[in-house]
Design a protein around this motif. Structure first.
Motif, PDB file in Angstrom:
ATOM      1  N   PRO A 340      10.866  35.332  16.546  1.00 55.84           N
ATOM      2  CA  PRO A 340       9.287  35.446  16.226  1.00 55.84           C
ATOM      3  C   PRO A 340       8.250  35.194  16.310  1.00 55.84           C
ATOM      4  N   ILE A 341       8.097  34.157  15.520  1.00 54.16           N
ATOM      5  CA  ILE A 341       6.886  33.180  15.648  1.00 54.16           C
ATOM      6  C   ILE A 341       5.980  32.817  16.836  1.00 54.16           C
ATOM      7  N   HIS A 342       7.267  32.413  17.589  1.00 52.82           N
ATOM      8  CA  HIS A 342       6.557  31.690  18.728  1.00 52.82           C
ATOM      9  C   HIS A 342       6.313  33.141  19.661  1.00 52.82           C
ATOM     10  N   ARG A 343       7.061  33.874  20.137  1.00 55.78           N
ATOM     11  CA  ARG A 343       6.204  35.243  20.622  1.00 55.78           C
ATOM     12  C   ARG A 343       5.355  35.713  19.915  1.00 55.78           C
ATOM     13  N   LYS A 344       5.020  35.257  18.418  1.00 55.25           N
ATOM     14  CA  LYS A 344       3.722  35.572  18.114  1.00 55.25           C
ATOM     15  C   LYS A 344       2.029  34.980  18.014  1.00 55.25           C
ATOM     16  N   TYR A 345       2.700  33.679  18.659  1.00 55.73           N
ATOM     17  CA  TYR A 345       0.834  32.544  18.285  1.00 55.73           C
ATOM     18  C   TYR A 345       1.356  32.101  19.446  1.00 55.73           C
ATOM     19  N   PRO A 346       0.449  31.991  20.181  1.00 55.54           N
ATOM     20  CA  PRO A 346       0.000  30.875  21.618  1.00 55.54           C
ATOM     21  C   PRO A 346       0.634  29.516  21.788  1.00 55.54           C
TER      22      PRO A 346
END
Length: 359
Positions: A340-346
């Motif tokens: 989820p974090i990797h999807r959220k941040y570039p």
């Protein structure tokens, strides 16, 4: 913001009996498997420490397991956290890491440090005086080696005669170097000189001290025309609730903190002036631990309030949890927190990240 996973090369209690051959084999296989599972679970990198001369250490030094992981993985960055750059001749180290960089097709980086544990230097008969000079000369030798031509180096601590690094690194000009020191202001400032980023260990933080440390690093990096990049290591565990996570992981984290407390690593912290001060409850604010949402919020707090760009997570201490539990944790933390974090941040676009891994 990206999250990597550290494979602890220790297993078992400190000063445990010598492992049996079968235990050594099984544990090495399990550590390699941790890296494979972490890549599948979505972690951005795999990191390994540099340890020697202890019965709980199953992979002495990072070079061997990184060579294996270079073949067993396809996408993750792989690196050291850290490589102690005063233990062996820098050309020998450069040769081994060049092999790793080529096998992985340019996914290597190395965190460098001068080291702190006297037992490691004793293991190899390395004099323990003038370690800073030894460290700085080793960095210069790597810089010369990355140029791809024969060279001589006549230093006070290291000598090279007609040296040649072959093969050259897969990454043109050499793999990224991450800065090591995180306790002494001079070491923090120096990490900007030779490194592309600054790394900090998983010890308790005080915001006012952190701001001073980050300020020292940022100021020097900007003086040199570099874009600052902050890497923070944390220990943690995800579960259905914070209480469940603390019950499964807290005692192991406390035991590790007490070991480093005895080494004098964070005795300056006002909350931890004796070993008895180190409890699961007191240590909890300095971990990434709890439900998936709590873990995400804790990581984002470090990102927003502390300016952290990259995280290294560890789920297994020498005393535990078990290898099996750690593999399950890697999978769950990857699916419920990392992805989820990797999807959220570039994706990162910074020279500290190998170009092949800027996803």
């Amino acid at each position: 913001m990206r999250i990597g996973y550290l494979i602890d090369l220790h297993k078992g209690g400190y000063e445990q009996p010598m492992p049996t051959p079968q235990d050594a084999h099984d544990t090495m296989e399990a550590m390699i498997e941790e890296g494979i599972v972490a890549e599948r679970a979505g972690f951005h990198s795999l990191q390994v420490p540099d340890r020697h001369g202890r019965t709980e250490c199953y992979f002495p030094g990072p070079e061997q397991i990184l060579t294996i992981l270079a073949r067993e993985t396809d996408r993750v960055a792989i690196g050291t956290f850290t490589h102690i750059h005063t233990l062996l001749h820098p050309m020998k180290a450069a040769e081994q890491y060049a092999v790793i960089d080529n096998l992985s097709q340019g996914r290597l980086y190395t965190t460098l440090s001068r080291g702190f544990h006297p037992g490691y230097w004793q293991q190899f008969g390395v004099p323990q005086d003038h370690m800073l000079g030894r460290f700085q000369e080793a960095i210069k030798i790597w810089q010369l080696a990355f140029a791809g031509e024969r060279f001589d180096f006549d230093g006070k601590y290291w000598q090279v005669q007609q040296g040649l690094l072959a093969p050259q690194p897969h990454q043109e000009g050499g793999w990224p170097i991450w800065g090591g020191g995180n306790a002494v202001p001079a070491a923090i400032r120096r990490s900007a000189d030779y490194g592309e980023c600054w790394t900090c260990d998983p010890f308790p933080l005080m915001k006012e001290v952190w701001e001073q440390q980050v300020g020292t690093y940022r100021e020097r990096a900007e003086e040199l025309g570099k874009t600052p990049y902050i890497v923070l290591m944390r220990d943690g565990w995800v579960a259905d609730t914070f209480e469940d996570a603390a019950a499964q992981f807290g005692t192991h984290f406390v035991e590790e903190m007490r070991f480093y407390f005895r080494q004098g690593i964070f005795t300056h912290h006002p909350d931890f002036q004796s070993e008895s001060d180190i409890t699961p409850e007191a240590a909890a604010p300095h971990t990434i631990m709890g439900s998936p949402q709590q873990c995400i919020e804790q990581l984002e707090r470090y990102h927003e309030e502390f300016g952290v760009d990259y995280f290294t997570l560890r789920f297994r201490m020498p005393t535990g949890p078990s290898m099996e539990a750690a593999r399950e944790q890697i999978q769950r933390f990857g699916e419920e927190v990392v992805q989820p974090i990797h999807r959220k941040y570039p994706a990162p676009d910074h020279p500290s990240i190998p170009a092949a891994c800027r996803w």
